[in-house]
Design a protein around this motif. Structure first.
Motif, PDB file in Angstrom:
ATOM      1  N   GLN A   1       0.866 -94.301   0.255  1.00 11.29           N
ATOM      2  CA  GLN A   1       1.481 -94.179  -1.068  1.00 11.29           C
ATOM      3  C   GLN A   1       2.354 -95.379  -1.391  1.00 11.29           C
ATOM      4  O   GLN A   1       2.470 -95.760  -2.543  1.00 11.29           O
ATOM      5  CB  GLN A   1       2.270 -92.868  -1.184  1.00 11.29           C
ATOM      6  CG  GLN A   1       3.680 -92.869  -0.605  1.00 11.29           C
ATOM      7  CD  GLN A   1       3.751 -92.827   0.911  1.00 11.29           C
ATOM      8  OE1 GLN A   1       2.770 -92.573   1.599  1.00 11.29           O
ATOM      9  NE2 GLN A   1       4.929 -93.089   1.457  1.00 11.29           N
TER      10      GLN A   1
ATOM     11  N   GLY B   1       4.126 -91.995  -8.201  1.00  8.74           N
ATOM     12  CA  GLY B   1       3.195 -91.280  -9.066  1.00  8.74           C
ATOM     13  C   GLY B   1       2.820 -92.032 -10.323  1.00  8.74           C
ATOM     14  O   GLY B   1       2.132 -91.499 -11.188  1.00  8.74           O
ATOM     15  N   ASN B   2       3.245 -93.293 -10.426  1.00  9.52           N
ATOM     16  CA  ASN B   2       2.932 -94.084 -11.630  1.00  9.52           C
ATOM     17  C   ASN B   2       1.860 -95.140 -11.373  1.00  9.52           C
ATOM     18  O   ASN B   2       1.621 -96.008 -12.207  1.00  9.52           O
ATOM     19  CB  ASN B   2       4.203 -94.756 -12.165  1.00  9.52           C
ATOM     20  CG  ASN B   2       4.826 -95.725 -11.172  1.00  9.52           C
ATOM     21  OD1 ASN B   2       4.304 -95.938 -10.077  1.00  9.52           O
ATOM     22  ND2 ASN B   2       5.954 -96.306 -11.554  1.00  9.52           N
ATOM     23  N   GLY B   3       1.211 -95.065 -10.203  1.00 11.79           N
ATOM     24  CA  GLY B   3       0.141 -96.007  -9.885  1.00 11.79           C
ATOM     25  C   GLY B   3       0.620 -97.372  -9.427  1.00 11.79           C
ATOM     26  O   GLY B   3      -0.184 -98.281  -9.257  1.00 11.79           O
TER      27      GLY B   3
ATOM     28  N   ARG C   1      -7.208 -97.681  -0.760  1.00 13.11           N
ATOM     29  CA  ARG C   1      -6.841 -96.494  -1.550  1.00 13.11           C
ATOM     30  C   ARG C   1      -7.464 -95.227  -0.984  1.00 13.11           C
ATOM     31  O   ARG C   1      -6.873 -94.155  -1.041  1.00 13.11           O
ATOM     32  CB  ARG C   1      -7.263 -96.659  -3.000  1.00 13.11           C
ATOM     33  CG  ARG C   1      -6.417 -97.627  -3.766  1.00 13.11           C
ATOM     34  CD  ARG C   1      -6.823 -97.661  -5.248  1.00 13.11           C
ATOM     35  NE  ARG C   1      -6.122 -98.708  -5.944  1.00 13.11           N
ATOM     36  CZ  ARG C   1      -4.945 -98.552  -6.525  1.00 13.11           C
ATOM     37  NH1 ARG C   1      -4.338 -97.395  -6.487  1.00 13.11           N
ATOM     38  NH2 ARG C   1      -4.367 -99.557  -7.133  1.00 13.11           N
TER      39      ARG C   1
ATOM     40  N   TYR D   1       0.140 -98.136  -3.050  1.00 13.03           N
ATOM     41  CA  TYR D   1      -0.615 -97.927  -4.280  1.00 13.03           C
ATOM     42  C   TYR D   1       0.053 -97.039  -5.328  1.00 13.03           C
ATOM     43  O   TYR D   1      -0.211 -97.197  -6.511  1.00 13.03           O
ATOM     44  CB  TYR D   1      -1.982 -97.309  -3.950  1.00 13.03           C
ATOM     45  CG  TYR D   1      -2.785 -98.149  -2.987  1.00 13.03           C
ATOM     46  CD1 TYR D   1      -3.420 -99.322  -3.415  1.00 13.03           C
ATOM     47  CD2 TYR D   1      -2.886 -97.799  -1.650  1.00 13.03           C
ATOM     48  CE1 TYR D   1      -4.144-100.107  -2.532  1.00 13.03           C
ATOM     49  CE2 TYR D   1      -3.619 -98.579  -0.758  1.00 13.03           C
ATOM     50  CZ  TYR D   1      -4.244 -99.726  -1.202  1.00 13.03           C
ATOM     51  OH  TYR D   1      -4.957-100.495  -0.323  1.00 13.03           O
ATOM     52  N   ASN D   2       0.862 -96.074  -4.913  1.00 15.72           N
ATOM     53  CA  ASN D   2       1.325 -95.083  -5.881  1.00 15.72           C
ATOM     54  C   ASN D   2       2.605 -94.412  -5.396  1.00 15.72           C
ATOM     55  O   ASN D   2       2.663 -93.195  -5.253  1.00 15.72           O
ATOM     56  CB  ASN D   2       0.216 -94.040  -6.099  1.00 15.72           C
ATOM     57  CG  ASN D   2       0.469 -93.157  -7.291  1.00 15.72           C
ATOM     58  OD1 ASN D   2       1.226 -93.508  -8.188  1.00 15.72           O
ATOM     59  ND2 ASN D   2      -0.155 -91.996  -7.295  1.00 15.72           N
TER      60      ASN D   2
END
Length: 194
Positions: A71, A78-80, A100, A74-75
């Protein structure tokens, strides 16, 4: 063998006759826990901020699976977007082996500089935003109190070793088993009746 500190282990502690992975996972911080959650988990065991920062220094050796820090690459929120507290150059090195999707079990050194040596390099990595796990990097980015300890241990390995030994003994005395429960093992690696 790895160059870390030594300490006198108090003998005679009663050990459990079994183990619980669920119980263990409930009490041990997860790789993506927030600093307040980690502090609470340590406090519930009678461990303070010094113990927390010191004991996480054990991440100077060992590995982590890609799934434990993906995470961050990449994220994170939670917003990418990747974790802004992770050095972009370090993230670029990690991404080819931690894509990913896939590569879940690929292993990465927790301390990529001196992975087989117990030293204070872990803290030096945090100072330059190269802690592998989010739960590591928040020690430097999450609060002034923990950041000061990170700086202290990065600058002075002897103090880290001293505090680590003290915190290991303290951790070894969490919730001792008493009475007729458990057993004092002849060999700490296995129950007596095996």
């Amino acid at each position: 063998m790895t160059g870390g500190p030594g300490w006198i282990v108090p003998l005679g502690r009663r050990d459990s006759l079994g183990a619980s992975i669920q119980g263990s996972n409930n009490d041990i911080p997860a790789p993506n826990n927030t600093l307040p959650t980690i502090i609470t988990k340590f406090k519930l065991q009678g461990l303070d901020i010094v113990d927390l920062v010191t004991l996480l220094g054990s991440h100077t050796i060992g590995d982590s699976r890609c799934t434990s820090f993906r995470q961050r690459l990449y994220n994170q929120t939670g917003n990418g977007l990747p974790d802004l507290t992770l050095d972009p150059a370090a993230a670029a090195v990690l991404r080819p082996r931690c894509p990913r999707s896939g590569g879940d079990q690929n292993l990465f050194f927790l301390d990529h500089v001196t992975p087989f040596k117990f030293d204070n390099q872990y803290y030096k990595n945090l100072l330059v935003h190269q802690g592998l796990l989010s739960s590591d990097e928040v020690l430097f980015t999450g609060s002034p109190a923990t950041a000061e300890l990170v700086k202290l241990y990065a600058a002075n390995q002897d103090i880290f070793f001293q505090h680590f030994a003290q915190s290991m003994v303290k951790m070894g005395n969490i919730s001792p088993i008493t009475g007729r429960n458990g057993e004092i093992r002849s060999n700490c690696r296995r129950v007596n009746h095996n």
